[in-house]
Structures are given as C-alpha cells and as structure tokens.
Design a protein around this motif. Structure first.
Motif, PDB file in Angstrom:
ATOM      1  N   GLU A 163       0.843  -1.195   0.000  1.00 36.11           N
ATOM      2  CA  GLU A 163       0.000   0.000   0.000  1.00 36.11           C
ATOM      3  C   GLU A 163       0.883   1.252   0.000  1.00 36.11           C
ATOM      4  OE1 GLU A 163      -2.498  -0.502   3.380  1.00 36.11           O
ATOM      5  OE2 GLU A 163      -3.836   1.145   2.812  1.00 36.11           O
ATOM      6  N   PRO A 177      -0.581  -0.718 -10.508  1.00 39.90           N
ATOM      7  CA  PRO A 177      -0.058  -0.726  -9.144  1.00 39.90           C
ATOM      8  C   PRO A 177       1.345  -0.144  -9.084  1.00 39.90           C
ATOM      9  CG  PRO A 177       0.054  -2.947 -10.082  1.00 39.90           C
ATOM     10  CD  PRO A 177      -0.584  -2.064 -11.123  1.00 39.90           C
ATOM     11  N   GLY A 266       4.488 -12.728  -0.701  1.00 46.25           N
ATOM     12  CA  GLY A 266       3.574 -11.624  -1.006  1.00 46.25           C
ATOM     13  C   GLY A 266       4.107 -10.755  -2.132  1.00 46.25           C
ATOM     14  N   CYS A 295       5.133 -14.545  -6.626  1.00 42.13           N
ATOM     15  CA  CYS A 295       5.108 -13.561  -5.524  1.00 42.13           C
ATOM     16  C   CYS A 295       3.753 -12.892  -5.412  1.00 42.13           C
ATOM     17  CB  CYS A 295       6.181 -12.487  -5.737  1.00 42.13           C
ATOM     18  SG  CYS A 295       7.851 -13.073  -5.456  1.00 42.13           S
ATOM     19  N   THR A 296       3.235 -12.396  -6.538  1.00 37.40           N
ATOM     20  CA  THR A 296       1.929 -11.733  -6.500  1.00 37.40           C
ATOM     21  C   THR A 296       0.830 -12.804  -6.508  1.00 37.40           C
ATOM     22  OG1 THR A 296       2.299 -11.422  -8.845  1.00 37.40           O
ATOM     23  CG2 THR A 296       2.504  -9.473  -7.487  1.00 37.40           C
ATOM     24  N   ASP A 297      -0.416 -12.346  -6.343  1.00 35.56           N
ATOM     25  CA  ASP A 297      -1.535 -13.285  -6.189  1.00 35.56           C
ATOM     26  C   ASP A 297      -1.618 -14.276  -7.348  1.00 35.56           C
ATOM     27  OD1 ASP A 297      -2.102 -11.993  -3.890  1.00 35.56           O
ATOM     28  OD2 ASP A 297      -3.855 -10.914  -4.637  1.00 35.56           O
TER      29      ASP A 297
HETATM   30  O1  KG4 Z   1       0.268 -10.219  -2.939  1.00 33.48           O
HETATM   31  P1  KG4 Z   1      -0.357  -9.243  -3.862  1.00 33.48           P
HETATM   32  O2  KG4 Z   1      -0.436  -9.608  -5.323  1.00 33.48           O
HETATM   33  O3  KG4 Z   1      -1.825  -8.899  -3.427  1.00 33.48           O
HETATM   34  C1  KG4 Z   1      -2.229  -8.801  -2.097  1.00 33.48           C
HETATM   35  O4  KG4 Z   1      -2.438  -9.856  -1.456  1.00 33.48           O
HETATM   36  O5  KG4 Z   1      -2.301  -7.642  -1.627  1.00 33.48           O
HETATM   37  O6  KG4 Z   1       0.444  -7.883  -3.677  1.00 33.48           O
HETATM   38  C2  KG4 Z   1       0.141  -6.748  -4.433  1.00 33.48           C
HETATM   39  C3  KG4 Z   1       1.047  -5.636  -3.955  1.00 33.48           C
HETATM   40  C4  KG4 Z   1       0.729  -4.295  -4.588  1.00 33.48           C
HETATM   41  O7  KG4 Z   1       0.680  -3.324  -3.574  1.00 33.48           O
HETATM   42  C5  KG4 Z   1       1.910  -4.049  -5.527  1.00 33.48           C
HETATM   43  O8  KG4 Z   1       2.219  -2.696  -5.721  1.00 33.48           O
HETATM   44  C6  KG4 Z   1       3.006  -4.785  -4.788  1.00 33.48           C
HETATM   45  O9  KG4 Z   1       2.400  -5.943  -4.262  1.00 33.48           O
HETATM   46  N1  KG4 Z   1       4.104  -5.176  -5.687  1.00 33.48           N
HETATM   47  C7  KG4 Z   1       5.366  -4.675  -5.581  1.00 33.48           C
HETATM   48  C8  KG4 Z   1       6.108  -5.248  -6.652  1.00 33.48           C
HETATM   49  N2  KG4 Z   1       5.287  -6.097  -7.341  1.00 33.48           N
HETATM   50  C9  KG4 Z   1       4.063  -6.028  -6.725  1.00 33.48           C
HETATM   51  N3  KG4 Z   1       5.885  -3.804  -4.718  1.00 33.48           N
HETATM   52  C10 KG4 Z   1       7.180  -3.468  -4.884  1.00 33.48           C
HETATM   53  N4  KG4 Z   1       7.945  -3.951  -5.875  1.00 33.48           N
HETATM   54  C11 KG4 Z   1       7.467  -4.836  -6.774  1.00 33.48           C
HETATM   55  N5  KG4 Z   1       8.245  -5.325  -7.737  1.00 33.48           N
END
Ligand code: KG4
Ligand code: ZN
Length: 337
Positions: A163, A177, A266, A295-297
């Motif tokens: 966030e 994002p 995450g 890493c992401t969802d």
């Molecule tokens: O785990 P996720 O896909 O969804 C949740 O469970 O919230 O995380 C999404 C978050 C977003 O805030 C996005 O900006 C961040 O992960 N994010 C990153 C990167 N890739 C995704 N933040 C920093 N650097 C990245 N490379």
C-alpha cells in the motif's frame, strides 16, 4: 488419490486458476483486471464482476490444456479469506458449485498461508522459520516451528508495505499498481539521495508503520517540485525507506528468535531491491523467496497449500459444502477450512 488439485484465487483484483500436483505446478492462469488502472486503485465492484466473468473460462482452459476432465481432479482449493469480501465470495461460490456437482473435497485456504506456500513450489523449507509477508493488504512477521501454526510477532499498525508503494506512486503521478513501477524506475539510481524516515525503530518491537512515510513524501513534494529529472531519485529514495524498514525489523526478529531460516512472501517480495538486500543482509542464513511469478496473487500457491494440508483435511472434509468467505481471517487462528 494422486494429489491433483484445481485451485482458485480471487481475493483481490487477479482471477487465477491453477492445476497443481503435490507441489508441482502443471498449469497456471492469472488474469489481472486492467480496468482498475483508470481509477488508480482496486474498485471492488469491478473486481467481483470480472471474477464472475473469468472463472469458468479459466477452469475450462485449465482442463483443456491438461487434457483432463473434472473426473481426474482429486480436490478443489479456494482462497476464502482474508481479502475483498465480494471477490472472495465469487471464488468461493464458484468453487462450491464445482465441488458439489462433481463430489470433490473443497478446501478453503487462508490467503496468507497461500503466499507462504508459494515458497514450497521451488524450495524445501527448513524449520523453524520467520516469515515476512509483504503484500498490498498485509505486512506481517510470523514465526513457526511446524509449518502449520503461526505466531504473529509483528504487523503493520496502519498501511501495508504494498500500500505504501501504491500510495507513494500515486503521489508521484505514476500508474497503479505502484510497486512494480517504482521498482523499475528506481533501477536508474545507484545512490538515492533523499532522506525518508524509518518508523518505530525500537529494537524489540516488530510492528511496522508506513503512513508517516507516505505523509513525508506528500510534504516533500509540496516543498520540492517533482520533475522528469528527479522522479527516479525520489522513487528510489522512497523505496529505500520501505526496504530498509522491512530489513531492519526482520533482522531484529531473526536475532531475537535465533532462527537460521527466513521465508519471504507476497507481492512486495517481487521487489528487486528487497530481494537484493535480503540476500546481502542474510548471506549466512537460508533465505527463501518465491520466483517472481509466484510472488503476486496466483492460484498455484493455493493449490500447493491445499496439497500440503492434505493429511489434515483428507478424512474430514466438509461434505455439506458450507464453506464461507471472510474478509478478515487471522493466520494465527485458521489456515484452512
Ligand atoms: O500479494 P499481492 O499480489 O496482493 C495482495 O495480497 O495484496 O500484492 C500486491 C502488492 C501491490 O501493492 C503491488 O504494488 C506490490 O504488491 N508489488 C510490488 C512489486 N510487485 C508487486 N511492490 C514493490 N515492488 C514490486 N516489484
Ligand atoms: Zn496476496
């Protein structure tokens, strides 16, 4: 049972379906809803509608790609919390219908446990470990001795790390994002030169706070004009403050709990600066971070989590299919339902 799980993840703004055998990912579809970009953040109503539109398509694609039918599936795993309630409900209702119609076990997976489980796709996890979970909705430090029971040793008191990235990017007029965008443009800068604060630096407190950092960026931008020339430096300095905070807290926790194993999970764990700092800071420890795509969802992590828990649900899965979705679900209370 051959441990073939069809997994569904719809907790936020990505619709994802995966086929997972044990800890091996046989296929993974992730459909990100680009519609949210126009609004600079996730619009829950749009997310729910997109999940409803996409789930059936992605399940059909998954079966076709693997040349199987629902008869070949052993179990169905679905994220049932925490997350956006409307989004979770679409996934849970869809999974319920599919499981009941095909008489398959249906397991509800805690999203945070799913993120942690992404590490098991490629790595062996050694115990005990401290997990740093950093996403758009969560920033937590967890301790476990058995993979299945977690103690929350620290958490954010306000914004999550993801966030903070997203809100910072918005202040810098960068697209949503924000995390990946800040990560990318920060690579232009070797030595970020602006100072942003690290909050709550007490050694024995493992909680985080990122709202002050966002406010300090807001004030910085009132006093200093954001230009094409300085935007990368500001972004890199802001990113440094987030990464340094995460490393500082993790380092203190690792010392206090005297562990050799660190697990990171995450969306924010995809951040290149964080990955770099983790490996440099903990070069004598075992550090596990998922590959970028996990890493992401994504539903692969939900499938792996479902299969890891098999011993726990195999003989007592809920044949009434009364699984519910919960916007709040504590990792120290419930990792599956
Ligand atoms: O785990 P996720 O896909 O969804 C949740 O469970 O919230 O995380 C999404 C978050 C977003 O805030 C996005 O900006 C961040 O992960 N994010 C990153 C990167 N890739 C995704 N933040 C920093 N650097 C990245 N490379
Ligand atoms: Zn997530």
């Amino acid at each position: 049972m051959s441990n073939l799980t069809l997994a569904i993840e719809t907790s936020c703004d990505d619709t994802s379906v995966a086929l997972v055998k044990g800890r091996e990912v046989l296929s993974l579809f992730i459909q990100t809803h680009l519609e949210h970009q126009d609004f600079g953040g996730v619009v829950p109503e749009i997310a729910s509608r997109k999940h409803a539109e996409l789930l059936e398509v992605l399940v059909k694609k998954t079966l076709k790609e693997n040349n199987i039918t629902m008869d070949d599936i052993d179990s169905i795993g679905v994220t049932n919390g925490p997350g956006l309630l409307g989004s979770l409900l679409v996934g849970v209702m869809f999974a319920k219908g599919l499981a009941q119609a095909n008489n398959k076990p249906l397991i509800g997976i805690n999203h945070i446990f799913g993120h942690i489980s992404a590490n098991f796709i490629e790595n062996e996890l050694k115990l005990p470990y401290i997990a740093l979970v950093v996403s758009g909705g969560h920033t937590e430090l967890l301790y476990t001795e058995d993979h299945f029971h977690f103690e929350v040793i620290g958490k954010t008191r306000d914004d999550a790390a993801g966030e903070a990235f997203d809100k910072g990017a918005k202040l810098l007029n960068l697209p949503y994002p924000g995390g990946p965008v800040i990560d990318k443009i920060s690579k232009e800068i070797d030595n970020p030169s602006f100072e942003f604060p690290i909050a709550m630096k007490q050694k024995n407190n493992f909680d985080f706070s990122f709202s002050g950092l966002k406010t300090s960026l807001l004030y910085f931008l009132k006093e200093n004009e954001r230009t094409e020339e300085n935007v990368a430096n500001i972004a890199a300095s802001y990113q440094k403050a987030i990464v340094d905070t995460l490393i500082y807290k993790l380092k203190n926790a690792v010392k206090k709990y005297n562990v050799d194993n660190i697990v990171v999970a995450g969306g924010v764990s995809g951040n290149s600066k964080l990955r770099d700092s983790l490996h440099k800071t903990f070069k004598h420890k075992s550090v596990s971070i998922p590959s970028l795509k996990y890493c992401t969802d994504n539903a692969a992590m939900i499938g792996v989590a479902t299969n890891m828990l098999k011993d726990k649900w195999e003989n007592n899965w809920n044949k009434e299919y009364t699984l519910e979705a919960f916007s709040n679900m504590r990792i120290d209370k419930k990792i599956f339902s």
